[in-house]
Design a protein around this motif. Structure first.
Motif, PDB file in Angstrom:
ATOM      1  N   VAL A  38      -5.649  -1.117  18.733  1.00 44.31           N
ATOM      2  CA  VAL A  38      -5.859  -2.343  18.138  1.00 44.31           C
ATOM      3  C   VAL A  38      -5.244  -2.453  16.731  1.00 44.31           C
ATOM      4  CG1 VAL A  38      -7.764  -3.862  17.120  1.00 44.31           C
ATOM      5  CG2 VAL A  38      -7.955  -2.487  19.173  1.00 44.31           C
ATOM      6  N   PRO A  39      -4.416  -3.234  16.318  1.00 44.26           N
ATOM      7  CA  PRO A  39      -3.634  -3.209  15.232  1.00 44.26           C
ATOM      8  C   PRO A  39      -4.615  -3.305  13.892  1.00 44.26           C
ATOM      9  CG  PRO A  39      -3.459  -5.326  16.117  1.00 44.26           C
ATOM     10  CD  PRO A  39      -4.233  -4.585  17.172  1.00 44.26           C
ATOM     11  N   ARG A  40      -4.209  -2.831  12.830  1.00 49.00           N
ATOM     12  CA  ARG A  40      -5.130  -2.806  11.721  1.00 49.00           C
ATOM     13  C   ARG A  40      -4.676  -4.081  10.855  1.00 49.00           C
ATOM     14  NH1 ARG A  40      -7.041   1.290   7.047  1.00 49.00           N
ATOM     15  NH2 ARG A  40      -8.486   1.458   8.798  1.00 49.00           N
ATOM     16  N   PHE A  41      -5.552  -4.768  10.427  1.00 48.61           N
ATOM     17  CA  PHE A  41      -5.313  -6.062   9.582  1.00 48.61           C
ATOM     18  C   PHE A  41      -5.413  -5.890   8.219  1.00 48.61           C
ATOM     19  CE2 PHE A  41      -6.098  -7.115  13.927  1.00 48.61           C
ATOM     20  CZ  PHE A  41      -5.320  -8.167  14.250  1.00 48.61           C
ATOM     21  N   VAL A  42      -4.868  -7.077   7.190  1.00 49.96           N
ATOM     22  CA  VAL A  42      -5.557  -6.872   5.904  1.00 49.96           C
ATOM     23  C   VAL A  42      -6.074  -8.070   5.512  1.00 49.96           C
ATOM     24  CG1 VAL A  42      -4.247  -7.037   3.462  1.00 49.96           C
ATOM     25  CG2 VAL A  42      -3.190  -5.258   5.237  1.00 49.96           C
ATOM     26  N   LEU A  58      -2.723 -12.279   8.300  1.00 51.78           N
ATOM     27  CA  LEU A  58      -2.352 -11.390   9.659  1.00 51.78           C
ATOM     28  C   LEU A  58      -0.969 -10.859   9.650  1.00 51.78           C
ATOM     29  CD1 LEU A  58      -4.017 -13.831  12.232  1.00 51.78           C
ATOM     30  CD2 LEU A  58      -4.707 -11.702  11.128  1.00 51.78           C
ATOM     31  N   THR A  59      -0.018 -11.337   8.863  1.00 55.56           N
ATOM     32  CA  THR A  59       1.377 -10.658   8.754  1.00 55.56           C
ATOM     33  C   THR A  59       1.420  -9.425   8.636  1.00 55.56           C
ATOM     34  OG1 THR A  59       1.524 -11.176   6.663  1.00 55.56           O
ATOM     35  CG2 THR A  59       2.273 -12.777   7.925  1.00 55.56           C
ATOM     36  N   ALA A  60       0.492  -8.617   8.197  1.00 52.78           N
ATOM     37  CA  ALA A  60       0.579  -7.068   7.994  1.00 52.78           C
ATOM     38  C   ALA A  60       0.232  -6.537   9.438  1.00 52.78           C
ATOM     39  CB  ALA A  60      -0.489  -6.681   6.872  1.00 52.78           C
ATOM     40  N   ALA A  61      -0.185  -7.221  10.392  1.00 49.64           N
ATOM     41  CA  ALA A  61      -0.467  -6.684  11.658  1.00 49.64           C
ATOM     42  C   ALA A  61       0.622  -6.672  12.593  1.00 49.64           C
ATOM     43  CB  ALA A  61      -1.824  -7.494  12.242  1.00 49.64           C
ATOM     44  N   TYR A  62       1.480  -7.417  12.417  1.00 49.36           N
ATOM     45  CA  TYR A  62       2.794  -7.516  13.007  1.00 49.36           C
ATOM     46  C   TYR A  62       3.909  -6.456  12.665  1.00 49.36           C
ATOM     47  CZ  TYR A  62       0.214 -11.090  15.422  1.00 49.36           C
ATOM     48  OH  TYR A  62      -0.721 -11.764  15.948  1.00 49.36           O
ATOM     49  N   PRO A  63       4.445  -5.522  13.664  1.00 44.64           N
ATOM     50  CA  PRO A  63       5.548  -4.708  12.862  1.00 44.64           C
ATOM     51  C   PRO A  63       6.857  -5.541  12.486  1.00 44.64           C
ATOM     52  CG  PRO A  63       5.197  -4.601  15.298  1.00 44.64           C
ATOM     53  CD  PRO A  63       4.122  -5.516  14.608  1.00 44.64           C
ATOM     54  N   ALA A  64       7.464  -5.168  11.461  1.00 35.59           N
ATOM     55  CA  ALA A  64       8.605  -5.620  10.941  1.00 35.59           C
ATOM     56  C   ALA A  64       9.933  -5.448  11.955  1.00 35.59           C
ATOM     57  CB  ALA A  64       8.824  -5.317   9.451  1.00 35.59           C
ATOM     58  N   THR A  65       9.645  -4.452  12.816  1.00 32.83           N
ATOM     59  CA  THR A  65      10.811  -4.025  13.627  1.00 32.83           C
ATOM     60  C   THR A  65      10.484  -4.571  14.748  1.00 32.83           C
ATOM     61  OG1 THR A  65       9.625  -1.912  14.147  1.00 32.83           O
ATOM     62  CG2 THR A  65      11.306  -1.809  12.226  1.00 32.83           C
TER      63      THR A  65
END
Length: 195
Positions: free
Chosen positions: A3-7, A22-29
């Protein structure tokens, strides 16, 4: 599946106000597609990503009277998103539903709403950001109760709108609203339990 970590954030306010990012939950790559696309993104994640522009407007506030209110972004008219958010908040904070107030998106303002064909249903699009904001609020309430009661967070339970410890001491969340608040905005990382 992890489960992704959220900020989320505790916003500077006189009472506890938590918000989600939510943007921190999605990887940049980006991942390379493979023949097995089932692990890339689920429908809920796609709908959540589509709702990202409005997620900054989602906040959960715990008032001194023990009620919890949630502000949803403007969007489609109707009560589906607000009713779903209210049920979710009540469940995640172990709070009686009557103590949760979520006005319909855009209530109180005569703002024009735009319905986009294929746009996510309000209840789906707001689910994850509401859960993140509630997780931040829950954490702050437990930390405030821990400091007040002198009990470690692990020894506290949140039920029926109050935090209790093993000795039976009880604090209503309304009594913790000011203690759990912050004079400055604080970023808080939270993990969401699988549902």
């Amino acid at each position: 599946m992890s489960v992704p970590r959220f900020v989320g954030y505790v916003l500077a306010a006189p009472v506890l106000v938590a918000a989600a990012e939510l943007t921190a939950a999605y990887p940049a790559t980006a991942r390379t597609p493979s023949p097995d696309v089932t692990g890339l993104l689920g429908l809920g994640e796609i709908m959540t990503a589509a709702a990202l522009p409005g997620t900054a407007l989602i906040a959960v506030e715990v008032g001194p009277d023990g009620t919890v209110s949630c502000t949803l972004p403007p969007g489609r008219p109707g009560y589906a998103g607000s009713a779903s958010a209210a049920e979710l908040i009540a469940e995640e904070l172990s709070l009686p539903r009557r103590r949760v107030r979520v006005p319909p998106p855009g209530a109180g303002a005569r703002a024009a709403t735009v319905t986009v064909r294929g746009a996510p249903h309000p209840a789906v699009a707001t689910r994850t950001p509401v859960r993140v904001a509630v997780a931040v609020a829950r954490r702050r309430l437990l930390e405030a109760a821990s400091a007040t009661l002198g009990t470690p967070v692990a020894g506290l339970r949140l039920a029926a709108g109050a935090v209790t410890d093993d000795a039976g001491r009880r604090l209503d969340i309304g009594a913790l609203a000011v203690t759990a608040a912050s004079a400055s905005t604080i970023a808080v990382a939270v993990d969401l339990a699988p549902r």
